[in-house]
Design a protein around this motif. Structure first.
Motif, PDB file in Angstrom:
ATOM      1  N   GLY A  87     -10.917  -5.531  10.602  1.00  0.00           N
ATOM      2  CA  GLY A  87     -10.085  -5.774  11.778  1.00  0.00           C
ATOM      3  C   GLY A  87      -9.850  -4.465  12.508  1.00  0.00           C
ATOM      4  N   SER A  88      -8.588  -4.110  12.669  1.00  0.00           N
ATOM      5  CA  SER A  88      -8.252  -2.851  13.339  1.00  0.00           C
ATOM      6  C   SER A  88      -8.213  -1.684  12.364  1.00  0.00           C
ATOM      7  CB  SER A  88      -6.879  -2.989  14.025  1.00  0.00           C
ATOM      8  OG  SER A  88      -5.865  -3.292  13.068  1.00  0.00           O
ATOM      9  N   GLU A  89      -8.315  -1.962  11.080  1.00  0.00           N
ATOM     10  CA  GLU A  89      -8.243  -0.913  10.054  1.00  0.00           C
ATOM     11  C   GLU A  89      -9.638  -0.378   9.752  1.00  0.00           C
ATOM     12  OE1 GLU A  89      -5.669  -1.094   6.276  1.00  0.00           O
ATOM     13  OE2 GLU A  89      -7.703  -1.515   5.536  1.00  0.00           O
ATOM     14  N   SER A  90      -9.736   0.930   9.594  1.00  0.00           N
ATOM     15  CA  SER A  90     -11.010   1.545   9.230  1.00  0.00           C
ATOM     16  C   SER A  90     -10.790   2.517   8.080  1.00  0.00           C
ATOM     17  CB  SER A  90     -11.620   2.277  10.429  1.00  0.00           C
ATOM     18  OG  SER A  90     -10.756   3.307  10.885  1.00  0.00           O
ATOM     19  N   GLY A  91     -11.822   2.686   7.265  1.00  0.00           N
ATOM     20  CA  GLY A  91     -11.691   3.559   6.106  1.00  0.00           C
ATOM     21  C   GLY A  91     -12.970   4.320   5.805  1.00  0.00           C
ATOM     22  N   SER A 105     -14.704  11.106  -9.369  1.00  0.00           N
ATOM     23  CA  SER A 105     -13.549  11.443  -8.543  1.00  0.00           C
ATOM     24  C   SER A 105     -13.928  11.218  -7.091  1.00  0.00           C
ATOM     25  CB  SER A 105     -13.132  12.898  -8.767  1.00  0.00           C
ATOM     26  OG  SER A 105     -12.035  13.227  -7.933  1.00  0.00           O
ATOM     27  N   GLN A 106     -13.075  10.490  -6.368  1.00  0.00           N
ATOM     28  CA  GLN A 106     -13.392  10.102  -4.993  1.00  0.00           C
ATOM     29  C   GLN A 106     -12.202  10.337  -4.075  1.00  0.00           C
ATOM     30  OE1 GLN A 106     -14.123   6.172  -6.361  1.00  0.00           O
ATOM     31  NE2 GLN A 106     -16.350   6.407  -6.456  1.00  0.00           N
ATOM     32  N   LYS A 107     -12.474  10.623  -2.823  1.00  0.00           N
ATOM     33  CA  LYS A 107     -11.429  10.781  -1.816  1.00  0.00           C
ATOM     34  C   LYS A 107     -11.592   9.685  -0.770  1.00  0.00           C
ATOM     35  CE  LYS A 107     -10.578  15.738  -2.335  1.00  0.00           C
ATOM     36  NZ  LYS A 107      -9.230  15.527  -2.899  1.00  0.00           N
ATOM     37  N   MET A 108     -10.448   9.132  -0.364  1.00  0.00           N
ATOM     38  CA  MET A 108     -10.458   7.995   0.559  1.00  0.00           C
ATOM     39  C   MET A 108      -9.492   8.253   1.707  1.00  0.00           C
ATOM     40  SD  MET A 108      -9.724   3.967  -0.332  1.00  0.00           S
ATOM     41  CE  MET A 108      -8.143   4.330  -1.119  1.00  0.00           C
ATOM     42  N   THR A 109      -9.874   7.815   2.885  1.00  0.00           N
ATOM     43  CA  THR A 109      -9.000   7.886   4.059  1.00  0.00           C
ATOM     44  C   THR A 109      -8.972   6.512   4.714  1.00  0.00           C
ATOM     45  OG1 THR A 109      -9.607  10.208   4.445  1.00  0.00           O
ATOM     46  CG2 THR A 109      -8.564   9.024   6.254  1.00  0.00           C
ATOM     47  N   VAL A 110      -7.777   5.978   4.899  1.00  0.00           N
ATOM     48  CA  VAL A 110      -7.607   4.674   5.551  1.00  0.00           C
ATOM     49  C   VAL A 110      -6.647   4.847   6.725  1.00  0.00           C
ATOM     50  CG1 VAL A 110      -6.935   2.266   5.288  1.00  0.00           C
ATOM     51  CG2 VAL A 110      -7.949   3.492   3.359  1.00  0.00           C
ATOM     52  N   ASP A 111      -7.177   4.718   7.932  1.00  0.00           N
ATOM     53  CA  ASP A 111      -6.375   4.889   9.148  1.00  0.00           C
ATOM     54  C   ASP A 111      -5.550   6.177   9.111  1.00  0.00           C
ATOM     55  OD1 ASP A 111      -7.342   2.643  10.354  1.00  0.00           O
ATOM     56  OD2 ASP A 111      -5.641   1.365   9.849  1.00  0.00           O
ATOM     57  N   GLY A 112      -6.187   7.255   8.683  1.00  0.00           N
ATOM     58  CA  GLY A 112      -5.523   8.558   8.677  1.00  0.00           C
ATOM     59  C   GLY A 112      -4.754   8.881   7.420  1.00  0.00           C
ATOM     60  N   HIS A 113      -4.501   7.901   6.564  1.00  0.00           N
ATOM     61  CA  HIS A 113      -3.767   8.134   5.320  1.00  0.00           C
ATOM     62  C   HIS A 113      -4.751   8.418   4.190  1.00  0.00           C
ATOM     63  CE1 HIS A 113       0.001   6.891   7.169  1.00  0.00           C
ATOM     64  NE2 HIS A 113      -0.621   5.829   7.658  1.00  0.00           N
ATOM     65  N   LYS A 114      -4.526   9.517   3.489  1.00  0.00           N
ATOM     66  CA  LYS A 114      -5.458   9.961   2.462  1.00  0.00           C
ATOM     67  C   LYS A 114      -5.018   9.505   1.073  1.00  0.00           C
ATOM     68  CE  LYS A 114      -6.988  14.006   5.067  1.00  0.00           C
ATOM     69  NZ  LYS A 114      -7.188  15.476   5.055  1.00  0.00           N
ATOM     70  N   THR A 131     -10.944   3.010 -16.885  1.00  0.00           N
ATOM     71  CA  THR A 131      -9.623   3.301 -16.343  1.00  0.00           C
ATOM     72  C   THR A 131      -9.760   3.670 -14.874  1.00  0.00           C
ATOM     73  OG1 THR A 131      -8.841   4.126 -18.489  1.00  0.00           O
ATOM     74  CG2 THR A 131      -7.559   4.726 -16.548  1.00  0.00           C
ATOM     75  N   TYR A 132      -9.028   2.955 -14.045  1.00  0.00           N
ATOM     76  CA  TYR A 132      -9.077   3.131 -12.590  1.00  0.00           C
ATOM     77  C   TYR A 132      -7.710   3.638 -12.150  1.00  0.00           C
ATOM     78  CZ  TYR A 132      -9.900   1.603  -7.676  1.00  0.00           C
ATOM     79  OH  TYR A 132     -10.056   1.534  -6.311  1.00  0.00           O
ATOM     80  N   THR A 133      -7.676   4.839 -11.569  1.00  0.00           N
ATOM     81  CA  THR A 133      -6.429   5.462 -11.126  1.00  0.00           C
ATOM     82  C   THR A 133      -6.516   5.788  -9.643  1.00  0.00           C
ATOM     83  OG1 THR A 133      -6.122   6.478 -13.304  1.00  0.00           O
ATOM     84  CG2 THR A 133      -4.825   7.375 -11.489  1.00  0.00           C
ATOM     85  N   THR A 134      -5.438   5.532  -8.927  1.00  0.00           N
ATOM     86  CA  THR A 134      -5.386   5.911  -7.516  1.00  0.00           C
ATOM     87  C   THR A 134      -4.024   6.486  -7.188  1.00  0.00           C
ATOM     88  OG1 THR A 134      -5.662   5.134  -5.234  1.00  0.00           O
ATOM     89  CG2 THR A 134      -4.656   3.604  -6.787  1.00  0.00           C
ATOM     90  N   ARG A 135      -4.013   7.479  -6.336  1.00  0.00           N
ATOM     91  CA  ARG A 135      -2.743   8.049  -5.881  1.00  0.00           C
ATOM     92  C   ARG A 135      -2.871   8.501  -4.443  1.00  0.00           C
ATOM     93  NH1 ARG A 135      -3.369  12.732  -9.875  1.00  0.00           N
ATOM     94  NH2 ARG A 135      -4.464  14.378  -8.745  1.00  0.00           N
ATOM     95  N   GLY A 136      -1.728   8.448  -3.728  1.00  0.00           N
ATOM     96  CA  GLY A 136      -1.758   8.819  -2.325  1.00  0.00           C
ATOM     97  C   GLY A 136      -0.388   8.665  -1.704  1.00  0.00           C
ATOM     98  N   ILE A 138       1.716   6.694   1.720  1.00  0.00           N
ATOM     99  CA  ILE A 138       1.658   5.708   2.797  1.00  0.00           C
ATOM    100  C   ILE A 138       2.669   6.059   3.877  1.00  0.00           C
ATOM    101  CG2 ILE A 138       0.845   3.852   1.313  1.00  0.00           C
ATOM    102  CD1 ILE A 138       3.699   2.783   1.228  1.00  0.00           C
ATOM    103  N   GLY A 139       2.440   5.541   5.072  1.00  0.00           N
ATOM    104  CA  GLY A 139       3.331   5.789   6.185  1.00  0.00           C
ATOM    105  C   GLY A 139       4.430   4.752   6.288  1.00  0.00           C
ATOM    106  N   VAL A 140       5.251   4.879   7.323  1.00  0.00           N
ATOM    107  CA  VAL A 140       6.410   3.992   7.506  1.00  0.00           C
ATOM    108  C   VAL A 140       5.972   2.545   7.681  1.00  0.00           C
ATOM    109  CG1 VAL A 140       8.381   3.458   8.984  1.00  0.00           C
ATOM    110  CG2 VAL A 140       7.787   5.843   8.504  1.00  0.00           C
ATOM    111  N   LEU A 141       4.963   2.312   8.508  1.00  0.00           N
ATOM    112  CA  LEU A 141       4.524   0.939   8.747  1.00  0.00           C
ATOM    113  C   LEU A 141       4.005   0.301   7.462  1.00  0.00           C
ATOM    114  CD1 LEU A 141       2.704   1.282  12.196  1.00  0.00           C
ATOM    115  CD2 LEU A 141       4.981   0.353  11.727  1.00  0.00           C
ATOM    116  N   GLN A 142       3.295   1.088   6.641  1.00  0.00           N
ATOM    117  CA  GLN A 142       2.801   0.555   5.376  1.00  0.00           C
ATOM    118  C   GLN A 142       3.941   0.267   4.400  1.00  0.00           C
ATOM    119  OE1 GLN A 142      -0.224   3.705   4.659  1.00  0.00           O
ATOM    120  NE2 GLN A 142      -1.657   2.012   4.373  1.00  0.00           N
ATOM    121  N   LYS A 143       5.003   1.053   4.494  1.00  0.00           N
ATOM    122  CA  LYS A 143       6.173   0.782   3.654  1.00  0.00           C
ATOM    123  C   LYS A 143       6.730  -0.613   3.949  1.00  0.00           C
ATOM    124  CE  LYS A 143       7.849   5.550   3.100  1.00  0.00           C
ATOM    125  NZ  LYS A 143       8.988   6.469   3.363  1.00  0.00           N
TER     126      LYS A 143
END
Length: 370
Positions: A87-91, A105-114, A131-136, A138-143
């Motif tokens: 949709g409007s989201e890109s990653g 080890s991977q780095k991800m960016t979704v709509d500017g959020h890393k 084992t799958y681990t993710t950390r990052g 989120i912005g106000v809208l994602q909250k």
């Protein structure tokens, strides 16, 4: 009337309070989950390592017809990457560290959020503990958007659990489901091709082919060279019983093309030959069984192998055609002498002008070169 006014005032105060509560929540998250996958550590690592396989198991793609993926020349190992649009989201995602059969080890960016993603693979009873681990952050809208799904941590837990469940289900079915058919005597026509050759250990062959082939396809696109058929591999050494093997990854062309000396990609041609054709429908991990079946057929039918010829594998249906490994098709051609003749007739290849094309060299990092 006053009661209605108080009700709306109370509703407004609750809304403001809820908004303040959500706004003040931490935007940082770190979530980790594990599951035992019923497959060998090498198989699981190799499958997760290639982003093109993620469409078959990752939660981002489940029941989401709007999402689209874009793959570059390299989709596995360090430097492998892909982008997606939902949709409007890109990653964008890129692999930054690889320890063979152990971790990613991977780095991800979704709509500017890393965000960062880590995979760990460990042998255990019944298969491989993943084992799958993710950390990052989120912005106000994602909250606000994740609050009504239980918060970002709960949502990420659900996504990881679904991803690992799908991975186990996919590998348990897709990699174990295969069939092999001996098609019998066939005639391979004369052909031209562009190739890239390398030598490696047999255990690293499949992985190195997966590295070179997408780059060669990208090479064709970048230099506007039309492909005249499906990619294939020529075995310069015709046995997998040794520890070291030399192969050429090839893509057919309509005519012989002269390549610049600066490139490690070269041109070649092959004369027609008689062969035994055998087809594997399923994942490449069953190639050893494919070879064994074809060789047993040759012995049983008393065909004389043509040792001057080269074994060829044609990838007639790949991940670029269908994502399910159980539906991939690989054709093996083993050169033999026709029974009615001492040797197969030689078919001359017509002389065709050899155009020179400016090409850009495609750097390739291979695994475990001797």
């Amino acid at each position: 009337m006053r009661i209605i006014k108080y009700f709306f005032l109370l509703l407004l105060l609750i809304s403001i309070g809820l908004a303040v509560y959500i706004f003040t929540q931490k935007g940082d998250y770190e979530v980790s989950d594990s599951q035992v996958i019923k497959a060998s550590r090498f198989t699981v690592f190799d499958y997760v390592n290639d982003y093109k396989n993620w469409e078959t198991f990752h939660a981002m793609n489940q029941n989401n017809p709007e999402i689209t993926f874009d793959y570059k020349a390299k989709t596995s190992d360090k430097g492998g990457s892909f982008t997606w649009k939902d949709g409007s989201e890109s990653g964008f995602m890129k692999t930054v560290f690889v320890k063979d059969n152990d971790s990613l080890s991977q780095k991800m960016t979704v709509d500017g959020h890393k965000a960062e993603v880590y995979w760990k693979f460990k042998d255990t009873i019944g298969g491989t503990k993943v084992t799958y681990t993710t950390r990052g952050t989120i912005g106000v809208l994602q909250k606000f958007s994740t609050f009504f799904e239980g918060g970002i941590n709960r949502m990420m837990h659900n996504n990881i659990d679904r991803t690992l469940f799908n991975l186990n289900k996919t590998l348990d079915f897709e990699l174990k489901t295969f069939s092999i058919k001996v098609n019998g005597v066939a005639q391979r026509n004369a052909s031209f091709f562009i190739k890239q050759s390398f030598t490696c250990k047999v255990k690293s062959l499949s992985r190195n082919i997966k590295i070179v082939m997408p780059k060669l396809v990208y090479f064709f696109k970048k230099n506007n060279i039309p492909m005249a058929g499906k990619p294939f591999v020529i075995y310069e050494t015709t046995t997998l019983n040794t520890d070291i093997v030399t192969v050429s990854v090839c893509i057919p062309t309509q005519q012989l093309i002269f390549m610049a000396d600066v490139s490690d990609v070269t041109s070649g041609q092959m004369e027609a030959f008689t062969c035994i054709k055998t087809t594997l429908k399923g994942d490449y991990s069953h190639r050893a069984t494919l070879w064994k079946t074809a060789q047993e057929y040759i012995v049983a039918k008393a065909y004389q192998p043509n040792v001057a010829g080269k074994y060829i594998e044609i990838y007639s249906k790949t991940i670029d055609d269908v994502k399910n490994p159980s539906k991939w098709e690989t054709e093996l051609y083993i050169p033999v002498f026709p029974k009615a003749e001492v040797a197969p007739a030689t078919i001359s290849v017509p002389t065709i002008p050899r155009p020179t094309i400016p090409v850009e060299e495609v750097p390739t990092t291979l695994e475990e070169n001797p």
